[in-house]
Design a protein around this motif. Structure first.
Motif, mmCIF file in Angstrom:
data_model
loop_
_atom_site.group_PDB
_atom_site.id
_atom_site.type_symbol
_atom_site.label_atom_id
_atom_site.label_comp_id
_atom_site.label_asym_id
_atom_site.label_seq_id
_atom_site.Cartn_x
_atom_site.Cartn_y
_atom_site.Cartn_z
ATOM 1 N N UNK A 170 5.222 -54.216 28.526
ATOM 2 C CA UNK A 170 4.254 -53.150 28.264
ATOM 3 C C UNK A 170 4.895 -51.822 28.645
ATOM 4 N N UNK A 171 4.707 -50.822 27.798
ATOM 5 C CA UNK A 171 5.324 -49.513 28.005
ATOM 6 C C UNK A 171 4.296 -48.418 27.726
ATOM 7 N N UNK A 172 4.655 -47.198 28.104
ATOM 8 C CA UNK A 172 3.752 -46.069 27.926
ATOM 9 C C UNK A 172 3.678 -45.622 26.471
ATOM 10 N N UNK A 173 2.524 -45.130 26.085
ATOM 11 C CA UNK A 173 2.377 -44.461 24.801
ATOM 12 C C UNK A 173 3.308 -43.244 24.770
ATOM 13 N N UNK A 174 3.922 -42.940 23.619
ATOM 14 C CA UNK A 174 4.877 -41.819 23.555
ATOM 15 C C UNK A 174 4.314 -40.474 23.983
ATOM 16 N N UNK A 175 3.000 -40.257 23.822
ATOM 17 C CA UNK A 175 2.424 -38.994 24.274
ATOM 18 C C UNK A 175 2.608 -38.820 25.775
ATOM 19 N N UNK A 176 2.622 -39.926 26.509
ATOM 20 C CA UNK A 176 2.812 -39.887 27.955
ATOM 21 C C UNK A 176 4.286 -39.984 28.331
ATOM 22 N N UNK A 177 5.083 -40.513 27.426
ATOM 23 C CA UNK A 177 6.510 -40.654 27.681
ATOM 24 C C UNK A 177 7.236 -39.318 27.549
ATOM 25 N N UNK A 178 6.744 -38.471 26.659
ATOM 26 C CA UNK A 178 7.402 -37.188 26.390
ATOM 27 C C UNK A 178 7.308 -36.258 27.599
ATOM 28 N N UNK A 179 8.301 -35.397 27.726
ATOM 29 C CA UNK A 179 8.264 -34.355 28.747
ATOM 30 C C UNK A 179 7.055 -33.465 28.504
ATOM 31 N N UNK A 180 6.349 -33.132 29.565
ATOM 32 C CA UNK A 180 5.137 -32.324 29.441
ATOM 33 C C UNK A 180 5.397 -31.004 28.720
ATOM 34 N N UNK A 181 6.611 -30.467 28.842
ATOM 35 C CA UNK A 181 6.933 -29.173 28.241
ATOM 36 C C UNK A 181 6.922 -29.218 26.713
ATOM 37 N N UNK A 182 6.997 -30.411 26.145
ATOM 38 C CA UNK A 182 7.039 -30.520 24.685
ATOM 39 C C UNK A 182 5.762 -29.980 24.056
ATOM 40 N N UNK A 183 4.661 -29.986 24.823
ATOM 41 C CA UNK A 183 3.382 -29.533 24.290
ATOM 42 C C UNK A 183 3.198 -28.022 24.410
ATOM 43 N N UNK A 184 4.075 -27.362 25.169
ATOM 44 C CA UNK A 184 3.903 -25.931 25.433
ATOM 45 C C UNK A 184 3.847 -25.093 24.163
ATOM 46 N N UNK A 185 4.675 -25.435 23.180
ATOM 47 C CA UNK A 185 4.734 -24.617 21.970
ATOM 48 C C UNK A 185 3.480 -24.734 21.118
ATOM 49 N N UNK A 186 2.641 -25.731 21.410
ATOM 50 C CA UNK A 186 1.402 -25.897 20.650
ATOM 51 C C UNK A 186 0.204 -25.230 21.325
ATOM 52 N N UNK A 187 0.367 -24.873 22.591
ATOM 53 C CA UNK A 187 -0.776 -24.378 23.363
ATOM 54 C C UNK A 187 -0.998 -22.893 23.118
ATOM 55 N N UNK A 188 -2.231 -22.550 22.803
ATOM 56 C CA UNK A 188 -2.621 -21.146 22.689
ATOM 57 C C UNK A 188 -3.262 -20.741 24.008
ATOM 58 N N UNK A 189 -2.586 -19.883 24.729
ATOM 59 C CA UNK A 189 -3.069 -19.505 26.054
ATOM 60 C C UNK A 189 -3.905 -18.220 25.996
ATOM 61 N N UNK A 190 -4.841 -18.186 25.089
ATOM 62 C CA UNK A 190 -5.744 -17.037 25.010
ATOM 63 C C UNK A 190 -6.628 -17.008 26.250
ATOM 64 N N UNK A 191 -7.045 -15.835 26.609
ATOM 65 C CA UNK A 191 -7.905 -15.703 27.786
ATOM 66 C C UNK A 191 -9.220 -16.446 27.538
ATOM 67 N N UNK A 192 -9.575 -17.322 28.477
ATOM 68 C CA UNK A 192 -10.809 -18.083 28.343
ATOM 69 C C UNK A 192 -12.020 -17.179 28.593
ATOM 70 N N UNK A 193 -13.011 -17.304 27.731
ATOM 71 C CA UNK A 193 -14.222 -16.511 27.888
ATOM 72 C C UNK A 193 -15.234 -17.210 28.788
ATOM 73 N N UNK A 194 -15.135 -18.521 28.894
ATOM 74 C CA UNK A 194 -16.066 -19.263 29.737
ATOM 75 C C UNK A 194 -15.465 -20.610 30.105
ATOM 76 N N UNK A 195 -15.939 -21.158 31.189
ATOM 77 C CA UNK A 195 -15.508 -22.491 31.585
ATOM 78 C C UNK A 195 -16.283 -23.514 30.753
ATOM 79 N N UNK A 196 -15.587 -24.594 30.367
ATOM 80 C CA UNK A 196 -16.264 -25.546 29.485
ATOM 81 C C UNK A 196 -15.854 -26.993 29.753
ATOM 82 N N UNK A 197 -16.781 -27.868 29.409
ATOM 83 C CA UNK A 197 -16.539 -29.307 29.352
ATOM 84 C C UNK A 197 -16.269 -29.640 27.892
#
Length: 265
Positions: free
Chosen positions: A94-121
């Protein structure tokens, strides 16, 4: 298979991950079992999933006859590992799903770090929503959070901010920015872990092993909830990610070692 005549010169071929061996999803398509490959090719499965907690007799016979010639087999869930291992009477890992295997930094280029207007669930569900509505309502009221919901199919909730036409970049950014996540999805659970979010997972009735096995391997069984009553006065909303991340790193090393070993032949 046309693919066998178009791809030449390869020594290894790998199938995976996700539910590539879920016959309900693939409609018994033999391509996912690499039956088109040449006899001298090393066949590998990485984090393949059968997508369910049990196989009927027809499914057992179909899968067994098509994976016996795999050189290396790894499964995403520990329960699936036992099912497949017992089926072919040989070692399966049994092994990890590739989303968990990848370096966390791989997702950085997809993240939009716009200022949050409110906290949310954030709610993200796949298939039947079960008790998601009531559980999210209880947690959001307790923590004072607005509720955002990634719209999926015909799923309907009351009094929530619906998010339609969500792109991959939107999806990643919403998980990154959330203050709490409620999900019944394996990858919803995975991205909650990747971004070290507080979350709960509501397991499917028939396919719960995907989430249960992952969270159990990280000693996070208490994040699995079925009813709003599971969120009692003493429920620990915050997760200690120092221990979780250490555990994930060990599993990453084991998963990478499986791949390195598989390509050593």
């Amino acid at each position: 298979y046309k693919i066998s005549t178009e791809i030449k010169g390869y020594s290894h071929i790998i199938i995976g991950s996700d539910q590539v061996w879920n016959l309900d999803a693939t409609n018994y398509d033999e391509t996912f079992f690499l039956t088109f490959s040449r006899d001298n090719v090393i066949k590998i499965s990485y984090a393949a999933s059968i997508g369910k907690d049990a196989l009927d007799e027809k499914e057992q016979e179909f899968i067994k006859s098509r994976i016996n010639d795999f050189n290396y087999i790894s499964i995403r869930e520990s329960s699936g590992k036992k099912i497949v291992g017992d089926l072919i009477n040989r070692e399966v890992e049994s092994v990890l799903d590739p989303t968990l295997l990848a370096n966390k930094k791989i997702w950085d280029k997809f993240i939009r770090r716009d200022e949050k207007k409110e906290k949310y669930l954030l709610i993200y569900t796949v298939g039947p929503k079960g008790n998601t509505d009531r559980i999210a309502k209880k947690i959001s009221e307790k923590l004072g959070l607005k509720v955002y919901c990634i719209k999926n199919g015909k799923t309907q909730y009351s009094n929530y901010k619906y998010l339609n036409n969500v792109t991959p970049e939107d999806f990643i950014s919403l998980f990154y920015g959330a203050d709490f996540i409620v999900t019944n999805s394996f990858h919803g659970t995975a991205f909650s872990l990747i971004f070290n979010k507080n979350f709960v997972t509501i397991p499917h009735e028939k396919t719960s092993s995907r989430m249960v096995d992952l969270l159990s391997s990280l000693s996070l069984e208490h994040r699995i909830v079925n009813l709003e009553d599971d969120i009692n006065a003493d429920y620990p909303y915050d997760i200690n990610y120092e221990t979780v991340n250490d555990n994930l790193e060990r599993q990453k090393k084991d998963s990478k070692f499986f791949l390195e070993r598989s390509f050593s032949l």
